[in-house]
Enzyme design. Sequence first.
Site, short mmCIF file in Angstrom:
data_model
loop_
_atom_site.label_atom_id
_atom_site.label_comp_id
_atom_site.label_asym_id
_atom_site.label_seq_id
_atom_site.Cartn_x
_atom_site.Cartn_y
_atom_site.Cartn_z
N HIS A 317 0.75 -1.08 -0.04
CA HIS A 317 -0.01 -0.04 0.01
C HIS A 317 0.84 1.19 0.09
O HIS A 317 0.68 2.26 0.88
CB HIS A 317 -0.94 -0.02 1.32
N ASP A 321 -3.25 7.45 -2.35
CA ASP A 321 -4.52 7.10 -2.77
C ASP A 321 -4.38 6.38 -4.27
O ASP A 321 -3.22 6.46 -4.72
CB ASP A 321 -5.38 8.50 -3.03
N GLY A 324 -5.64 0.35 -5.05
CA GLY A 324 -6.63 -0.69 -5.47
C GLY A 324 -6.56 -0.57 -6.92
O GLY A 324 -6.54 -1.78 -7.61
N ILE A 326 -4.16 0.66 -9.05
CA ILE A 326 -2.78 0.26 -9.44
C ILE A 326 -2.73 -1.19 -9.17
O ILE A 326 -2.18 -1.93 -10.07
CB ILE A 326 -1.96 1.20 -8.83
N ARG A 328 -5.03 -3.52 -9.62
CA ARG A 328 -5.71 -4.45 -10.70
C ARG A 328 -4.94 -4.04 -11.91
O ARG A 328 -4.83 -4.62 -12.87
CB ARG A 328 -6.88 -4.10 -10.58
#
Length: 509
Positions: A317, A321, A324, A326, A328
Site C-alpha cells: 500500500h 491514494d 486498489g 494500481i 488491478r
Amino acid sequence: MLVGFSALRERYAINPAQPLRVKSAIGTVRSHHESQGQVENHYPPGYQPEDDFAGHFAFGLKYEEIHLEFFARLFTAVGPEPLEAWCRQEPFGQYARRAGFLYEWLTGNTLQVPDVTNGGYIEAISSKTYLTRTTVKRVRRWRINDNLPGTVDFCPLVRRTAAVEQALTFDLNEALNDLDSAFGADILMRTASWLTFKESRASFLIEKESDQGDRIQRFAHVIAQYCGQLDDPLSDSSLHTIQQGILGQDALGLGLRRSPVFVGQSTMREDIVHYIAPHYDDVPRFMQGLKAFDLATRGAAPLARAAVIAFGFVYIHPMRDGNGRIHRFLINDTLIRDGAIPDGVILPVSATITSSMDFRVGYDRTLDVFSKRLMRRYAGCYRFGELKTYEDGTLSNFSFSDYEDARFAWRYPDLTEHVLYTCKVIEHTVRKEMADEARVLVIFQRAQQRLKEVIEMPDQDASRIIRSLKENGWQISGKLKKAFPVLDDATLSGRIVEAVRSAFETQAD
C-alpha cells in the site's frame, strides 16, 4: 508428541501472524489429514527426530513447508548458538547448510562457522515445491543455490500445490487464439477500447466509486496508454505517473505516502479497521523487494507473477491514494510485459470480479487470507487518538504500536491463494467476459449493416438508433423521432425496426 516446526514454535513461544499450515506429530502409523487449509501429519516412531533445535528444524525442512516469517522470528529468538553448534556437528549436511544459509539471509548476521568446502550445490528451497528465481545466485559459503524469489525485505512465497499447478496450466495465449478463430482478430481488437473502459468502470465499482464518470475515463486512458509500456512500472516515477493519470494532476493524494494508513470502513460511530499497512519508512525497502521479485522471476509462470506483483503491491500500500486501482492495473501490465497477452489487449479482470457474488466475495476473501490473520494478531495494537499532520500532508489520528513486530509478517506473505484466485479470474475473463463482448459486437455490427441496407447513415447515428430500439423493446420513442424526423414515416420506420430486430433474433436462434 509434536515434532518439526510446531515443536520449535511451542518450545520457543513463537507466534507468527501467518500460522504454520502443517503440524506434525509422532503416532503409531503414518497419516495425513487436511481441512480448511490446515494439515495434520502423523508419523510412526521410526521418524522421531532428536529432541533439539537441529533435530526438529531438519525434520521441518524435510517434511514440512518453508515459512519465512516463522524462521525469521525463530532465529531472532534463539540467536546463533544452536545454528553454530549444528553446522559444526554436520558441516556438510544439506539441512544444516540450508538452515545456516537461511539464518544469515534472514538476520543479516554471520554465523561463526567455517565456509563449506565440500559437496555439491543444493537449492535453498525446492523449485518443484515453490515459485523460485529463474536465475539462481550461487552462495559459495554454504554451497547453496539461492533461488529465493525476493529479498530479505520482501519475499513472498507461492506453494506449487496440485491446485496451483493445475491452475497454471491455463494457456492464456491459446485461449485468446480460440477467440480469434471464433470471432476474428478484427473483432477482438475492435473490442479493445470498450474492454478498457469496462475494466476502468468495474475497477471503480470495486472501490465503491462507480459514479465517478470523469475519473473512469481517466483510468481507462491510463490503462490504454501505460499497460505494458513502462520499463519499470514499480518505480516511484512510474507509479506517480499512473496515479496522477488516475486521480488527476490536481488531486490531493498524489505520491508515495509518508503517513500511516489502514484499509477499513467508516460508520457513524467509529472506523472499522480491516488491514493495517506497513510503516511508511519501510515502504521503499518493501517496494525494492517487490521489484526484485519481478526481476528474479521473469520467465516463470506469468499468471502467478501477475498475482504476486499485484497483491504484493496492495499489501504494501505505498501510495496515498489509488492503491486498489494500481493493484488491478498491474495484473494486465505484468501479463503484457511477459508476452502472455498481446500489446493493446486488456483483460477486464475487474469486470469479472464484479460480475457475480462468487467472484466479489472471493476477491474479499483472498485479500483477507493475509489481512485477517494480521489483524487477529494485532487487534489490540492500534487506536484513534489525537489528529496529526504528516509530512505528506495527510491528517490522521490513527496510530499502531507494533510496526516492528508486524514487519516479520509483511515481509514474507504466503500468496498461494492469491495465485489461485487470479488464475480463476483470468480464465473466466477470457472464456466468458471477452467472449460475450465479442458476441455483442458481432451482433451490433450485423444490426448496423442491416439498418444501412434500409437507409444510409453515419455509424454514430446508426448506433444511437440501435441502442434506443433495443432499450425500448423495439419501439421508436418520441425522443428518437425528434432526433431523426425521417422515422415519422411509418413504412420506413417499420423496415428499420425489423432490420435491427432481425439481427438480434438471428443471434438468439
